[in-house]
Design a protein around this motif. Structure first.
Motif, mmCIF file in Angstrom:
data_model
loop_
_atom_site.group_PDB
_atom_site.id
_atom_site.type_symbol
_atom_site.label_atom_id
_atom_site.label_comp_id
_atom_site.label_asym_id
_atom_site.label_seq_id
_atom_site.Cartn_x
_atom_site.Cartn_y
_atom_site.Cartn_z
ATOM 1 N N ALA A 115 -4.019 6.177 7.491
ATOM 2 C CA ALA A 115 -5.444 5.811 7.572
ATOM 3 C C ALA A 115 -6.172 6.300 6.322
ATOM 4 O O ALA A 115 -6.998 5.588 5.740
ATOM 5 C CB ALA A 115 -6.066 6.413 8.827
ATOM 6 N N MET A 116 -5.821 7.509 5.887
ATOM 7 C CA MET A 116 -6.448 8.062 4.679
ATOM 8 C C MET A 116 -6.110 7.207 3.463
ATOM 9 O O MET A 116 -6.983 6.874 2.655
ATOM 10 C CB MET A 116 -5.967 9.502 4.461
ATOM 11 N N ILE A 117 -4.848 6.808 3.376
ATOM 12 C CA ILE A 117 -4.416 5.985 2.242
ATOM 13 C C ILE A 117 -5.133 4.632 2.235
ATOM 14 O O ILE A 117 -5.625 4.179 1.203
ATOM 15 C CB ILE A 117 -2.879 5.783 2.289
ATOM 16 N N ARG A 118 -5.229 4.008 3.398
ATOM 17 C CA ARG A 118 -5.919 2.699 3.465
ATOM 18 C C ARG A 118 -7.383 2.838 3.068
ATOM 19 O O ARG A 118 -7.940 1.988 2.372
ATOM 20 C CB ARG A 118 -5.807 2.110 4.878
ATOM 21 N N ALA A 119 -7.985 3.963 3.495
ATOM 22 C CA ALA A 119 -9.395 4.191 3.149
ATOM 23 C C ALA A 119 -9.558 4.348 1.639
ATOM 24 O O ALA A 119 -10.447 3.747 1.025
ATOM 25 C CB ALA A 119 -9.907 5.439 3.868
ATOM 26 N N VAL A 149 1.795 12.070 -0.750
ATOM 27 C CA VAL A 149 0.886 11.065 -1.332
ATOM 28 C C VAL A 149 0.764 11.250 -2.834
ATOM 29 O O VAL A 149 0.734 12.371 -3.332
ATOM 30 C CB VAL A 149 -0.501 11.094 -0.638
ATOM 31 N N ASP A 150 0.682 10.131 -3.545
ATOM 32 C CA ASP A 150 0.786 10.163 -5.008
ATOM 33 C C ASP A 150 -0.583 10.329 -5.684
ATOM 34 O O ASP A 150 -1.059 9.449 -6.390
ATOM 35 C CB ASP A 150 1.476 8.880 -5.484
ATOM 36 N N THR A 199 0.838 -1.198 0.000
ATOM 37 C CA THR A 199 0.000 0.000 0.000
ATOM 38 C C THR A 199 0.875 1.251 0.000
ATOM 39 O O THR A 199 0.633 2.196 -0.748
ATOM 40 C CB THR A 199 -0.929 -0.005 1.239
ATOM 41 N N ALA A 200 1.912 1.233 0.834
ATOM 42 C CA ALA A 200 2.816 2.386 0.901
ATOM 43 C C ALA A 200 3.475 2.625 -0.444
ATOM 44 O O ALA A 200 3.546 3.763 -0.923
ATOM 45 C CB ALA A 200 3.870 2.157 1.981
ATOM 46 N N ARG A 201 3.925 1.534 -1.079
ATOM 47 C CA ARG A 201 4.595 1.666 -2.378
ATOM 48 C C ARG A 201 3.645 2.240 -3.435
ATOM 49 O O ARG A 201 4.044 2.977 -4.313
ATOM 50 C CB ARG A 201 5.124 0.317 -2.845
ATOM 51 N N THR A 202 2.390 1.842 -3.315
ATOM 52 C CA THR A 202 1.420 2.281 -4.311
ATOM 53 C C THR A 202 1.057 3.750 -4.144
ATOM 54 O O THR A 202 0.920 4.481 -5.122
ATOM 55 C CB THR A 202 0.126 1.434 -4.212
ATOM 56 N N TYR A 203 0.901 4.173 -2.907
ATOM 57 C CA TYR A 203 0.291 5.495 -2.695
ATOM 58 C C TYR A 203 1.231 6.593 -2.217
ATOM 59 O O TYR A 203 0.859 7.753 -2.232
ATOM 60 C CB TYR A 203 -0.887 5.363 -1.721
#
Lengths: 185, 383, 300
Positions: free
Chosen positions: C34-38, C65-66, C7-11
């Motif tokens: 939390a925002m990224i996971r959402a 954030v990407d 997830t981190a790599r993606t976003y």
């Protein structure tokens, strides 16, 4: 001023809510769109939407109109005493003064053309709010600043649908009143 | 409308012409806040935008109004707001944002007398230097000043075009006289004016630099939701848009947002010249004041004064070129303004002491009368 | 773990932007993740998300954030976001703000955004202090607590962020804390999915500027406070007011349906497009140049 050639200045004054801005707009459209001249309309007003002093200037010319406001007014319409007192000084020597004698008690000049526009509107058209159109009809007749057909066309194109007939007759009430005034002189 | 078709004469207000100009230029987003004497622009766009595929919103204040148009512009819409002095003061913060982030947007300022609430229904030209320097920090801006109702239409289109071409906020500096005046106009057909579309990045580019500032051309601007994701910030940033404190990058960026406009001052300058061929007395005017000055030139010529007028249509960037060219044969320049001396500062800088420059200011909420300017000039030339 | 890294790599933006400007122990990293996971769970394409912020520590969040990211002026995130959303409604628009940013300088934009009900999400990271400028008291600093401009204790009273949002008309309001990270991302997910304006208050911690001045021994001590001083909305319903003293509630506080701004506006535009009188009126205004008239004809 050197652009006075064919320049004619009309100042319509009174209180806010009397419909003078609209009257000025119609006059400018009659002169410009329908008579083919140039016209500029400007206005000044205070913070009140109703009451207070209100005026609109219409400058009509065959040529270019640089200066947009009236300075040497050819004809002043005063629809209230405070407006008359404020703007009488702007009328050029020999200029025409038209007052609503229903609302202006002291025209202050012997040659004032005094017609009770508001009363005529009430009696002939059923509502005071036609006073502006009645006055417009009279001013057009008295000054010949715009042609009658053009004024009619401008008015009829602008007024709300369904009120064409009553506005048309209000114009005519003003025109007849002006004729009677001139005949009675 | 009886007797009217789309190429016919009509009598409309400056504010009305401005709103129609916005539509003609392809503006599809307007965010604004009511303020006299500009409100008609918002009213007309609220009525028309939903029918031409655009959106209108009345924001909670002018700070939010300009913020909303910057946001909309970043999402790809040609965007505009309209206001007057008090609102323009509130907009300064985000005007600076649009300048540094290079986001196209148009701010119409229908000037009224200030400072503060001043005279809400009366004209002035007191925001000329604020337009240039109102927001903090070095930046530049493009500002145009119309003198006629027709120009309210054409210059709104110009402002939109220039904003898009130079990626900058542009200001249409109107005044109450022009905004509320109704005048005979024939608005030109679509074929007679140009509409500039924003240059966007090649969708296949893998290294899109939205803030390239190598001093050649204005970088293309992508739209949020488009092919490229990018970062936008009001912090001083590098060519990718990320914050930087590297002196060299900071210097390059700030010089760029100034130079991309100031270096083109002569190219952007739009002037009207009236009777300048043999003039030795020059009236330098703009906005509604220029209409009065034109009357005065005619009157002065009748009185034997070889008067002429330059009307600046482009206020910012200020071009000195034509003034310098004329200065050799001028013996007097008079700058009438509805303020106590704003654009005269630029005239004096252009002339650099070679010709006497006199200011005639009026700040009582009224337009000059022609005789007032004529008599001032006559006194100055000793007639 | 591998899921988290994925997830981190993606976003997160791949290059050079990390580490963040945030201090060790700061809660903002938890808010961001939390925002990224959402967003990941909602399944938005990165190109279809715009994250907008104002100024302050939270203002830096979009940098990392990407997505399409917009770091605006102090307090104005929601006003910029409004323009972004109205110009391109297909974007998922999230405004990330701190408490001073959203509620002091941006308070007017905040309440009007709540009232308008444009389909956007506001995340208010509430750490009760102005962190970036060095610990001055904010609109959410509790009465009596210290800040560098409240050296003897705050004489003002704090906003209840969620209650303010409810009062101003937001149609989805929720609250959790950075201690309850999993709950927080679920609430943000629901907020994003909600049609209308949604507010998530993320109670966060600023050990550097607030914790040290107010006798917290460590960032962990502040997280412990969140754990011990909060109750779920459901539990709170069963509790007496005295028991709730000094505690905050977590969960969905308001969720209701109200016509959304863009839907209402576009619905209106659609009705107007088939209303000959409206078309005539507008043609009357813009009759003077061909192109817009043509656009009208094409629509009408």
């Amino acid at each position: 001023m050197s652009e006075t050639k064919g320049r004619y200045e009309i100042r319509l004054s009174g209180a806010g809510g009397q419909g003078l801005m609209l009257a000025g707009k119609l006059l400018a459209e009659a002169a410009s769109v329908y008579d083919g001249k140039n016209a500029v309309q400007t206005q000044s007003y205070g913070p009140e939407a109703r009451g207070g002093k209100s005026k609109t200037d219409v400058v009509i010319s065959d040529g270019e109109i640089d200066y947009p406001k009236a300075t040497k007014v050819n004809v002043l319409l005063a629809m209230s005493q405070p407006a008359l007192d404020e703007y009488i000084g702007s009328l050029q020597p020999g200029g025409m003064l038209v007052v609503d004698s229903y609302l202006v008690e002291e025209p202050g000049r012997d040659d004032a053309i005094a017609i009770p526009f508001t009363m005529l509107a009430l009696e002939e058209c059923g509502r005071k709010l036609f006073a502006n159109v009645v006055a417009l009809g009279a001013v057009a007749e008295l000054t010949q600043a715009v042609t009658w057909d053009s004024l009619r066309s401008a008015v009829l194109a602008r007024v709300p649908k369904g009120t064409e007939k009553i506005n048309d007759s209000a114009l005519d009430v003003g025109r007849q009143a002006a004729r009677q005034f001139l005949e009675g002189k | 409308m009886a007797g009217n078709n789309k190429t016919s004469k009509q009598v409309i207000q400056g504010n009305e012409a401005c709103a129609i100009g916005a539509l003609a230029a392809g503006v599809t987003f307007f965010g604004g806040y009511p303020i006299t004497p500009s409100s008609e622009i918002a009213e007309i766009l609220s009525q028309t935008l939903p029918l031409v595929g655009g959106r209108f919103i009345q924001m909670e204040d002018e700070i939010a109004s300009i913020a909303s148009i910057i946001g909309a512009s970043l999402a790809g819409a040609k965007s505009m707001t309209a206001t007057s002095g008090p609102g323009f003061s509130l907009m300064q913060e985000n005007l600076g944002f649009a300048a540094i982030a290079e986001i196209p947007c148009v701010i119409v300022n229908v000037q009224r007398a200030g400072p503060s609430t001043g005279l809400p229904t009366q004209p002035a030209q007191g925001d000329v230097q604020q337009t240039r320097w109102g927001t903090h920090g070095d930046h530049s801006i493009i500002a145009l000043a119309p003198s006629t109702v027709l120009e309210c239409f054409t210059m709104t289109i110009d402002c939109v075009n220039l904003a898009e071409a130079y990626r900058t906020p542009t200001v249409l500096l109107m005044d109450e006289v022009i905004g509320h005046m109704r005048e005979t106009v024939v608005l030109p057909p679509r074929s007679s004016y140009k509409v500039v579309e924003r240059r966007t990045p090649d969708p296949d580019t893998t290294d899109y630099c939205p803030f390239e500032c190598d001093g050649t051309e204005v970088a293309p601007l992508g739209a949020f939701g488009g092919a490229h994701r990018f970062h936008v910030t009001g912090l001083t940033h590098d060519r990718h848009g990320f914050p930087t404190m590297v002196g060299e990058e900071v210097d390059r960026k700030i010089r760029w947002i100034v130079d991309k406009i100031e270096d083109r001052a002569d190219e952007l300058a739009d002037l009207e010249e009236f009777e300048t061929d043999d003039a030795d007395v020059l009236l330098f005017a703009y906005g509604s004041t220029a209409r009065v000055a034109k009357s005065s030139v005619r009157a002065l010529r009748e009185r034997g004064v070889r008067a002429g007028m330059i009307r600046a249509k482009t206020i910012w960037p200020f071009s000195r070129k034509r003034l310098k060219e004329l200065s050799g044969r001028l013996k007097l320049i008079v700058v009438p303004e509805m303020n106590l001396g704003q654009l005269i500062i630029e005239v004096e800088r252009a002339i650099a002491g070679t010709v006497p420059v006199r200011h005639l200011g009026r700040i009582d909420g009224h337009l000059f009368e022609p005789d007032e300017i004529t008599e001032f000039v006559l006194r100055e030339v000793g007639k | 773990m591998s899921q988290a890294i994925e997830t981190a790599r993606t976003y997160l933006r791949p290059s050079k932007k990390l580490p963040t400007v945030w201090c060790g122990g700061c809660g903002l990293g938890i808010v961001m993740s939390a925002m990224i996971r959402a967003i990941a769970r909602v399944g938005c394409e990165k190109n279809d998300v715009a994250v907008v912020s104002g100024i302050g520590c939270t203002g830096r969040l979009p940098t990392y954030v990407d997505f399409n990211t917009l770091h605006t002026t102090h307090g104005r995130a929601l006003a910029f976001a409004t323009g972004v959303k109205l110009a391109t409604p297909s974007l998922t628009v999230i405004a990330a703000m701190g408490d001073g940013d959203a509620l002091a300088i941006g308070g007017n934009h905040f309440i009007h955004s709540c009232r308008r009900n444009i389909d956007m999400t506001a995340i208010v990271a509430n750490n009760s202090i102005y962190g970036m400028t060095g610990g001055q008291y904010s609109p959410t600093t509790p009465h009596g607590k210290k800040g560098t401009t409240a050296p003897y204790g705050n004489v003002e009273h704090a906003f209840d962020v969620a209650a303010l949002a409810v009062g101003a008309g937001a149609t989805f309001v929720a609250r959790s804390s950075v201690y309850h990270a999993r709950e927080l991302d679920k609430l943000i997910e629901r907020a994003i999915r909600h049609k209308g304006f949604s507010v998530v208050e993320a109670v966060s911690n600023c050990y550097t500027s607030y914790g040290r001045l107010n006798k917290y021994s460590s960032p962990v001590d502040m997280l412990r406070w969140m754990k011990e001083s909060s109750v779920t909305v459901g539990a709170a319903e069963e509790m007496a007011p005295e028991e709730l003293e000094g505690k905050f509630t977590r969960g969905v506080i308001t969720e209701r349906e109200l016509p959304e701004f863009i839907e209402s506006y576009d619905g209106l535009a659609k009705r107007l497009a088939s209303d000959p009188a409206a078309i005539e009126r507008v043609k009357g205004i813009i009759r003077t140049f061909d192109e817009t008239a043509e656009r009208l004809n094409a629509k009408g």
